[in-house]
Design an enzyme around this catalytic site. Structure first.
Site, PDB file in Angstrom:
ATOM      1  N   TYR A 190      -6.661 -10.244   6.314  1.00 14.30           N
ATOM      2  CA  TYR A 190      -6.576  -9.336   5.159  1.00 14.30           C
ATOM      3  C   TYR A 190      -6.204  -7.917   5.600  1.00 14.30           C
ATOM      4  O   TYR A 190      -5.369  -7.265   4.960  1.00 14.30           O
ATOM      5  CB  TYR A 190      -7.909  -9.345   4.403  1.00 14.30           C
ATOM      6  CG  TYR A 190      -7.836  -8.718   3.031  1.00 14.30           C
ATOM      7  CD1 TYR A 190      -7.506  -9.465   1.908  1.00 14.30           C
ATOM      8  CD2 TYR A 190      -8.094  -7.349   2.853  1.00 14.30           C
ATOM      9  CE1 TYR A 190      -7.424  -8.889   0.647  1.00 14.30           C
ATOM     10  CE2 TYR A 190      -8.021  -6.767   1.602  1.00 14.30           C
ATOM     11  CZ  TYR A 190      -7.688  -7.538   0.502  1.00 14.30           C
ATOM     12  OH  TYR A 190      -7.611  -6.951  -0.737  1.00 14.30           O
ATOM     13  N   PRO A 200       0.723 -12.683  -4.678  1.00 16.32           N
ATOM     14  CA  PRO A 200       0.050 -11.405  -4.406  1.00 16.32           C
ATOM     15  C   PRO A 200      -1.421 -11.524  -3.984  1.00 16.32           C
ATOM     16  O   PRO A 200      -2.022 -10.523  -3.598  1.00 16.32           O
ATOM     17  CB  PRO A 200       0.164 -10.653  -5.736  1.00 16.32           C
ATOM     18  CG  PRO A 200       0.458 -11.682  -6.769  1.00 16.32           C
ATOM     19  CD  PRO A 200       1.147 -12.810  -6.089  1.00 16.32           C
ATOM     20  N   HIS A 204     -10.765   1.448   1.939  1.00  8.48           N
ATOM     21  CA  HIS A 204     -11.769   0.415   1.660  1.00  8.48           C
ATOM     22  C   HIS A 204     -12.170  -0.316   2.940  1.00  8.48           C
ATOM     23  O   HIS A 204     -11.324  -0.666   3.745  1.00  8.48           O
ATOM     24  CB  HIS A 204     -11.220  -0.593   0.652  1.00  8.48           C
ATOM     25  CG  HIS A 204     -11.188  -0.067  -0.758  1.00  8.48           C
ATOM     26  ND1 HIS A 204     -10.990  -0.877  -1.847  1.00  8.48           N
ATOM     27  CD2 HIS A 204     -11.345   1.189  -1.242  1.00  8.48           C
ATOM     28  CE1 HIS A 204     -11.036  -0.141  -2.954  1.00  8.48           C
ATOM     29  NE2 HIS A 204     -11.234   1.113  -2.601  1.00  8.48           N
ATOM     30  N   TYR A 252     -12.424 -10.276  -6.052  1.00  8.95           N
ATOM     31  CA  TYR A 252     -11.606 -11.481  -6.231  1.00  8.95           C
ATOM     32  C   TYR A 252     -12.528 -12.547  -6.793  1.00  8.95           C
ATOM     33  O   TYR A 252     -13.500 -12.934  -6.142  1.00  8.95           O
ATOM     34  CB  TYR A 252     -11.051 -11.966  -4.888  1.00  8.95           C
ATOM     35  CG  TYR A 252      -9.963 -11.085  -4.301  1.00  8.95           C
ATOM     36  CD1 TYR A 252     -10.274  -9.924  -3.586  1.00  8.95           C
ATOM     37  CD2 TYR A 252      -8.613 -11.425  -4.436  1.00  8.95           C
ATOM     38  CE1 TYR A 252      -9.274  -9.132  -3.038  1.00  8.95           C
ATOM     39  CE2 TYR A 252      -7.610 -10.639  -3.887  1.00  8.95           C
ATOM     40  CZ  TYR A 252      -7.939  -9.494  -3.197  1.00  8.95           C
ATOM     41  OH  TYR A 252      -6.950  -8.707  -2.652  1.00  8.95           O
ATOM     42  N   LYS A 278       0.062  -9.041   0.617  1.00 10.58           N
ATOM     43  CA  LYS A 278       0.868  -8.974   1.838  1.00 10.58           C
ATOM     44  C   LYS A 278       2.332  -8.587   1.647  1.00 10.58           C
ATOM     45  O   LYS A 278       3.010  -8.227   2.618  1.00 10.58           O
ATOM     46  CB  LYS A 278       0.814 -10.338   2.554  1.00 10.58           C
ATOM     47  CG  LYS A 278      -0.532 -10.642   3.180  1.00 10.58           C
ATOM     48  CD  LYS A 278      -0.726  -9.853   4.452  1.00 10.58           C
ATOM     49  CE  LYS A 278      -2.168  -9.792   4.894  1.00 10.58           C
ATOM     50  NZ  LYS A 278      -2.830  -8.519   4.602  1.00 10.58           N
TER      51      LYS A 278
HETATM   52  P1  RFL Z   1      11.941  -4.595  -3.710  1.00  9.80           P
HETATM   53  O1  RFL Z   1      10.796  -3.711  -3.955  1.00  9.80           O
HETATM   54  O2  RFL Z   1      12.199  -5.690  -4.681  1.00  9.80           O
HETATM   55  O3  RFL Z   1      13.232  -3.687  -3.574  1.00  9.80           O
HETATM   56  C1  RFL Z   1      14.533  -4.230  -3.530  1.00  9.80           C
HETATM   57  C2  RFL Z   1      15.508  -3.197  -4.070  1.00  9.80           C
HETATM   58  O4  RFL Z   1      16.836  -3.709  -3.988  1.00  9.80           O
HETATM   59  C3  RFL Z   1      17.507  -3.392  -5.201  1.00  9.80           C
HETATM   60  N1  RFL Z   1      18.611  -4.373  -5.369  1.00  9.80           N
HETATM   61  C4  RFL Z   1      19.903  -4.075  -5.194  1.00  9.80           C
HETATM   62  N2  RFL Z   1      20.537  -2.949  -4.822  1.00  9.80           N
HETATM   63  C5  RFL Z   1      21.881  -2.991  -4.729  1.00  9.80           C
HETATM   64  N3  RFL Z   1      22.622  -4.104  -5.009  1.00  9.80           N
HETATM   65  C6  RFL Z   1      22.037  -5.252  -5.374  1.00  9.80           C
HETATM   66  N4  RFL Z   1      22.777  -6.336  -5.645  1.00  9.80           N
HETATM   67  C7  RFL Z   1      20.611  -5.280  -5.486  1.00  9.80           C
HETATM   68  N5  RFL Z   1      19.709  -6.219  -5.812  1.00  9.80           N
HETATM   69  C8  RFL Z   1      18.520  -5.666  -5.738  1.00  9.80           C
HETATM   70  C9  RFL Z   1      16.451  -3.493  -6.270  1.00  9.80           C
HETATM   71  O5  RFL Z   1      16.797  -2.768  -7.433  1.00  9.80           O
HETATM   72  C10 RFL Z   1      15.258  -2.882  -5.539  1.00  9.80           C
HETATM   73  O6  RFL Z   1      15.151  -1.494  -5.733  1.00  9.80           O
HETATM   74  O7  RFL Z   1      11.839  -5.290  -2.291  1.00  9.80           O
HETATM   75  P2  RFL Z   1      11.213  -4.720  -0.877  1.00  9.80           P
HETATM   76  O8  RFL Z   1      11.719  -3.356  -0.584  1.00  9.80           O
HETATM   77  O9  RFL Z   1      11.420  -5.800   0.108  1.00  9.80           O
HETATM   78  O10 RFL Z   1       9.651  -4.545  -1.185  1.00  9.80           O
HETATM   79  C11 RFL Z   1       8.826  -5.656  -1.397  1.00  9.80           C
HETATM   80  C12 RFL Z   1       7.687  -5.313  -2.340  1.00  9.80           C
HETATM   81  O11 RFL Z   1       8.221  -4.693  -3.505  1.00  9.80           O
HETATM   82  C13 RFL Z   1       6.863  -6.543  -2.738  1.00  9.80           C
HETATM   83  O12 RFL Z   1       6.703  -7.404  -1.616  1.00  9.80           O
HETATM   84  C14 RFL Z   1       5.455  -6.186  -3.266  1.00  9.80           C
HETATM   85  O13 RFL Z   1       5.545  -5.515  -4.494  1.00  9.80           O
HETATM   86  C15 RFL Z   1       4.599  -7.444  -3.437  1.00  9.80           C
HETATM   87  N6  RFL Z   1       3.253  -7.172  -3.991  1.00  9.80           N
HETATM   88  C16 RFL Z   1       2.217  -6.695  -3.196  1.00  9.80           C
HETATM   89  N7  RFL Z   1       2.439  -6.430  -1.886  1.00  9.80           N
HETATM   90  C17 RFL Z   1       1.439  -5.895  -1.118  1.00  9.80           C
HETATM   91  O14 RFL Z   1       1.656  -5.679   0.077  1.00  9.80           O
HETATM   92  N8  RFL Z   1       0.187  -5.584  -1.618  1.00  9.80           N
HETATM   93  C18 RFL Z   1      -0.100  -5.814  -2.918  1.00  9.80           C
HETATM   94  O15 RFL Z   1      -1.211  -5.467  -3.350  1.00  9.80           O
HETATM   95  C19 RFL Z   1       0.909  -6.423  -3.757  1.00  9.80           C
HETATM   96  N9  RFL Z   1       0.668  -6.668  -5.050  1.00  9.80           N
HETATM   97  C20 RFL Z   1       2.973  -7.413  -5.338  1.00  9.80           C
HETATM   98  C21 RFL Z   1       1.665  -7.145  -5.844  1.00  9.80           C
HETATM   99  C22 RFL Z   1       3.965  -7.913  -6.198  1.00  9.80           C
HETATM  100  C23 RFL Z   1       3.652  -8.151  -7.523  1.00  9.80           C
HETATM  101  N10 RFL Z   1       4.694  -8.654  -8.336  1.00  9.80           N
HETATM  102  C24 RFL Z   1       5.105  -8.036  -9.518  1.00  9.80           C
HETATM  103  C25 RFL Z   1       5.583  -9.698  -7.816  1.00  9.80           C
HETATM  104  C26 RFL Z   1       1.349  -7.391  -7.164  1.00  9.80           C
HETATM  105  C27 RFL Z   1       2.318  -7.921  -8.007  1.00  9.80           C
HETATM  106  C28 RFL Z   1       1.913  -8.220  -9.430  1.00  9.80           C
HETATM  107  C1  PHB Z   2      -3.144  -4.376  -6.576  1.00 11.24           C
HETATM  108  O1  PHB Z   2      -3.878  -3.367  -6.428  1.00 11.24           O
HETATM  109  O2  PHB Z   2      -2.220  -4.401  -7.407  1.00 11.24           O
HETATM  110  C2  PHB Z   2      -3.435  -5.574  -5.772  1.00 11.24           C
HETATM  111  C3  PHB Z   2      -4.428  -5.525  -4.804  1.00 11.24           C
HETATM  112  C4  PHB Z   2      -4.737  -6.666  -4.068  1.00 11.24           C
HETATM  113  C5  PHB Z   2      -4.049  -7.827  -4.309  1.00 11.24           C
HETATM  114  C6  PHB Z   2      -3.026  -7.877  -5.251  1.00 11.24           C
HETATM  115  C7  PHB Z   2      -2.726  -6.740  -6.006  1.00 11.24           C
HETATM  116  O3  PHB Z   2      -4.367  -8.957  -3.603  1.00 11.24           O
END
Ligand code: RFL
Ligand code: PHB
Length: 389
Positions: free
Chosen positions: A384, A292, A72, A200, A296
């Site tokens: 961004y 989110p 994009h 957005y 980031k």
């Molecule tokens: P994770 O993915 O939470 O992985 C951590 C892992 O550790 C395990 N764990 C354990 N293992 C052993 N012993 C324990 N005691 C443990 N406790 C936990 C867990 O089971 C898991 O597998 O962290 P990590 O690797 O730092 O990754 C971070 C990302 O997952 C997170 O920042 C993103 O998902 C955030 N996020 C977004 N980030 C973006 O860059 N772009 C996006 O578009 C974006 N959209 C989002 C998002 C997060 C969202 N939610 C649900 C909070 C959209 C949403 C809705």
């Molecule tokens: C997503 O595709 O889930 C997404 C994209 C951009 C955002 C948050 C979530 O800012």
């Protein structure tokens, strides 16, 4: 068992760190509490910065992202009944890629498997020990049997509710937090996206985001009260509310269909300082959480493990501690800028309970300024697409 780096958590941070270390010849073991299927089932991030894609390429796990990811060059901001495009590539020369976190995780898992590296899933009671000495270790149980992993370093990549940060004594850590008074209700549906770029939307009824996973799979989010439960949001109600928060053209173009996933996530900003405690290092969500809105979270996990892997390489190749000594300050400098950007995007786009008409007008003025000022839209764009590292 013994390894150089014991990685706790097989999310994107832990898996990417494992592959980067492997590329530098540093052996590592991952301990993960869940099963691989559980980790792959979490629908989360969808948007990758170029820097994140470059790291996937560096470890040989970027091939499918380049084939299937959607590149994009801009985003759209919707407010006051109209949509305005922010041309990010024109402003910065950079793009972002739509490629789901589940796919990133799968590609990294496959790369790890192909490299024959050890991952222990369903590790229970994982606990880091002695990281304030030169002989750290991690204990865990597997199938009811107690085990211990001796190592040189521990990487806490275990997300926001993990054990790594929780095992640091309170006096050694400072935390910063902001809780937002709303959540995001998200659905995934097997329908073509309403627009080819993300929308957005700032609306009097609350924020909405139209995003996607592919040309035939859409992801939509609605700002919702924190108390709401998904049972209160049958699909029809979701689509009706989304239409109310979009412009007329988007309503006409929107293709609705049954949801294949639905969840509510609270929004919060959180930072823990420092990110290093003796021989244990935090990376990704274990150290910081962003709402989110700025997309980031996953990208910060990638930049953290980039810095951390270089620090470990310097330690093993050059016998220098400079990298590991500088890790926390270096990572936090980028983290705080993304925390600021995510907070700012959240503040500008959501309806806050106490904002009043004054607050709503200030948001519209800011959005209007953004889409009419080259300086302001360039500033949004460069954050961004991701600040350099
Ligand atoms: P994770 O993915 O939470 O992985 C951590 C892992 O550790 C395990 N764990 C354990 N293992 C052993 N012993 C324990 N005691 C443990 N406790 C936990 C867990 O089971 C898991 O597998 O962290 P990590 O690797 O730092 O990754 C971070 C990302 O997952 C997170 O920042 C993103 O998902 C955030 N996020 C977004 N980030 C973006 O860059 N772009 C996006 O578009 C974006 N959209 C989002 C998002 C997060 C969202 N939610 C649900 C909070 C959209 C949403 C809705
Ligand atoms: C997503 O595709 O889930 C997404 C994209 C951009 C955002 C948050 C979530 O800012």
């Amino acid at each position: 068992m013994r390894t150089k780096v014991a990685i706790i958590g097989a999310g994107p941070a832990g898996l990417l760190l494992g592959q980067l270390l492997h590329a530098y010849g540093i052996d590592n073991v991952i301990l993960e509490r869940q099963t691989p299927d559980y980790v792959l089932g979490r629908i989360r991030a969808g948007l990758l910065e170029e820097g994140t894609v470059a790291l996937l390429d560096e470890v040989g796990a970027g091939e499918r992202a380049h084939r299937e990811g959607l590149v994009h060059e801009g985003i759209e901001l919707a407010f006051g009944g109209a949509r305005h495009r922010i041309a990010m590539k024109a402003a910065t020369g950079k793009t972002v890629m739509i490629y789901g976190q589940t796919e990133v995780t799968l590609d990294l898992m496959n790369a790890r498997k192909a490299a024959g590296l050890t991952s222990i899933y369903q590790a229970a009671d994982v606990m880091p020990h002695d990281f304030d000495t030169d002989h750290p270790r991690v204990s865990y149980r597997r199938d009811g049997v107690a085990h211990e992993l001796a190592c040189d370093f521990i990487a806490g990549c275990d997300g926001s509710h993990g054990v790594s940060r929780a095992s640091v004594k309170a006096s050694a850590i400072q935390t910063f937090e902001r809780i937002y008074p709303f959540g995001w209700l998200g659905i995934l549906s097997e329908t073509p996206p309403v627009s080819h770029e993300l929308i957005y939307s700032n609306h009097a009824r609350g924020f909405a985001l139209c995003t996607m996973r592919s040309t035939h799979r859409s992801r939509y989010y609605l700002q919702c009260p924190l108390e709401d439960r998904i049972e209160q949001w049958p699909d029809d109600r979701f689509w009706d509310e989304l239409k109310r928060r979009l412009d007329r053209k988007a309503v006409d173009d929107l293709v609705t269909g049954p949801s294949i996933e639905k969840s509510i996530a609270p929004l919060r900003s959180f930072v823990a300082e420092p990110m290093r405690f003796g021989r244990m290092f935090l990376a990704g969500d274990a150290a910081h959480i962003v709402p989110p809105t700025g997309a980031k979270g996953l990208n910060l996990a990638a930049s953290d493990v980039h810095y951390l892997s270089l620090a470990f390489r310097e330690f093993y190749d050059e016998r220098s501690s400079a990298g590991i000594d500088g890790y926390s300050a270096k990572a936090l400098s980028r983290v705080w800028k993304a925390v600021r950007f995510s907070w700012w995007m959240t503040s500008m786009l959501h309806k806050f309970p106490d904002q009043g008409e004054f607050g709503a007008r200030i948001q519209l003025a800011e959005l209007d300024y953004l889409v009419s000022s080259k300086a302001a839209s360039t500033s949004l764009s460069e954050n961004y697409v991701g600040l350099p590292y």
